[in-house]
Design a protein around this motif. Structure first.
Motif, PDB file in Angstrom:
ATOM      1  N   CYS A 135     -20.585   5.648  47.616  1.00 18.45           N
ATOM      2  CA  CYS A 135     -19.870   6.859  47.184  1.00 18.45           C
ATOM      3  C   CYS A 135     -19.354   6.713  45.757  1.00 18.45           C
TER       4      CYS A 135
ATOM      5  N   LEU B 187     -20.646   8.915  42.495  1.00 19.12           N
ATOM      6  CA  LEU B 187     -19.743   9.908  41.908  1.00 19.12           C
ATOM      7  C   LEU B 187     -19.200   9.494  40.544  1.00 19.12           C
TER       8      LEU B 187
ATOM      9  N   CYS C 238     -22.957   9.564  38.073  1.00 15.54           N
ATOM     10  CA  CYS C 238     -23.490  10.907  37.818  1.00 15.54           C
ATOM     11  C   CYS C 238     -22.987  11.463  36.492  1.00 15.54           C
TER      12      CYS C 238
ATOM     13  N   LEU D 292     -24.757  13.429  41.735  1.00 15.49           N
ATOM     14  CA  LEU D 292     -23.561  14.214  42.044  1.00 15.49           C
ATOM     15  C   LEU D 292     -23.666  14.832  43.443  1.00 15.49           C
ATOM     16  N   ILE D 293     -24.798  15.462  43.736  1.00 14.12           N
ATOM     17  CA  ILE D 293     -24.983  16.086  45.048  1.00 14.12           C
ATOM     18  C   ILE D 293     -24.953  15.030  46.152  1.00 14.12           C
TER      19      ILE D 293
ATOM     20  N   LEU E 273     -21.394  13.744  46.725  1.00 12.33           N
ATOM     21  CA  LEU E 273     -20.546  14.716  47.418  1.00 12.33           C
ATOM     22  C   LEU E 273     -20.883  14.789  48.907  1.00 12.33           C
TER      23      LEU E 273
ATOM     24  N   SER F 147     -19.713  11.504  50.559  1.00 14.63           N
ATOM     25  CA  SER F 147     -18.245  11.463  50.621  1.00 14.63           C
ATOM     26  C   SER F 147     -17.701  12.393  51.704  1.00 14.63           C
ATOM     27  N   ALA F 148     -18.323  13.557  51.858  1.00 19.72           N
ATOM     28  CA  ALA F 148     -17.875  14.494  52.890  1.00 19.72           C
ATOM     29  C   ALA F 148     -18.038  13.904  54.285  1.00 19.72           C
TER      30      ALA F 148
ATOM     31  N   GLN G 194     -15.891   9.939  53.893  1.00 26.14           N
ATOM     32  CA  GLN G 194     -14.490  10.025  53.460  1.00 26.14           C
ATOM     33  C   GLN G 194     -13.990   8.679  52.884  1.00 26.14           C
TER      34      GLN G 194
END
Length: 261
Positions: A11, A15, A18, A165-166, A169, A172-173, A176
């Motif tokens: 993650c 992030l 990117c 980036l995608i 995200l 991470s969703a 967490q």
């Protein structure tokens, strides 16, 4: 040493790297970056790359390292050349050449030695490590094929930046990472920064640009230097120990890459 979980690491790498990609994309070819952001079909394709190439390769590789070690994970990842070879044969509607058949036999024999240490009654690697290693190979093959058209159209930095980036995200969703924060001291933060700048931004930018320039098969062949370096550095800096059967298996897989490419 720090107990960092592979998914947390993935993650953070995605992030942060990117923005390095997007920054370089804006600095070198802003028209391409702006153009892709206004092209819905291309954004959909890049979302596919984010999941199929970036997310899969990041997670599989870090999990394989976690279950085995850097050298073994990278060697198993080199089996991607067999998958790329099979893909090329199917697309070009041809059978494998003699050297490709020999390379396939070496790949099977080398993987057998790495996995069992030469003893068919026992696994020298944990099953999870072997499974993630094969996942690495599949992910690396997808990475060598899937992004080429988008990179040729929109550029290396723009495609990588948006895909990372995608992917970051999405991961991470699900994972967490804020609930799994490790305790890092200054040296741990330095290692993390080095991994983002050199091991993520540098590695992916150079590899995918190379694949764009020389093609999927030659790109996979040139990537053979990676497992050699991973083995040397694992021994030199991490104190890893390999049996003669491990090293023989490594050598077979590396020779396979040259034969099939």
């Amino acid at each position: 040493r720090y107990g960092v979980e592979p998914l947390w690491f993935a993650c953070v790498r995605e992030l942060t790297a990117c923005w390095l990609f997007l920054g370089m994309g804006y600095a070198t070819s802003p028209h391409r970056l702006k153009g892709v952001l206004h092209d819905g079909r291309s954004l959909l394709s890049i979302a596919g790359i984010a999941i199929g190439s970036i997310l899969f390769s990041q997670v599989a590789y870090l999990e394989a390292i976690d279950w085995t070690n850097s050298a073994t994970a990278t060697i198993l990842q080199s089996l991607c050349t067999v998958i790329v070879m099979a893909y090329v044969c199917v697309v070009n509607r041809r059978g494998p050449r003699r050297r490709e058949v020999v390379g396939l036999a070496l790949a099977i024999a080398g993987t057998y030695l790495v996995a069992t240490g030469g003893n068919p009654a026992a696994l020298a690697l944990p099953p999870q490590g072997l499974a993630w290693g094969f996942g690495c190979a599949l992910a690396a093959a997808i990475l060598a094929i899937q992004p080429i058209k988008m990179i040729a159209r929109w550029g290396n930095f723009a495609v990588n930046g948006l895909a990372f980036l995608i992917s970051g995200l999405v991961l991470s969703a699900v994972y967490q990472p804020w609930n799994h924060m490790p305790a890092l001291d200054a040296f741990g933060v330095l290692l993390l920064v080095a991994s983002v700048v050199f091991g993520t931004f540098g590695a992916y930018a150079l590899y995918l640009q190379g694949v764009k320039e020389v093609g999927s098969v030659r790109g996979a062949m040139l990537g053979t230097m990676e497992p050699v370096m991973a083995t040397v550095t694992s021994v030199a800096f991490l104190g890893a120990h390999f049996s003669p059967m491990d090293l023989l298996g490594f050598a077979m897989i590396i020779v396979m890459v040259f034969l099939t490419a």
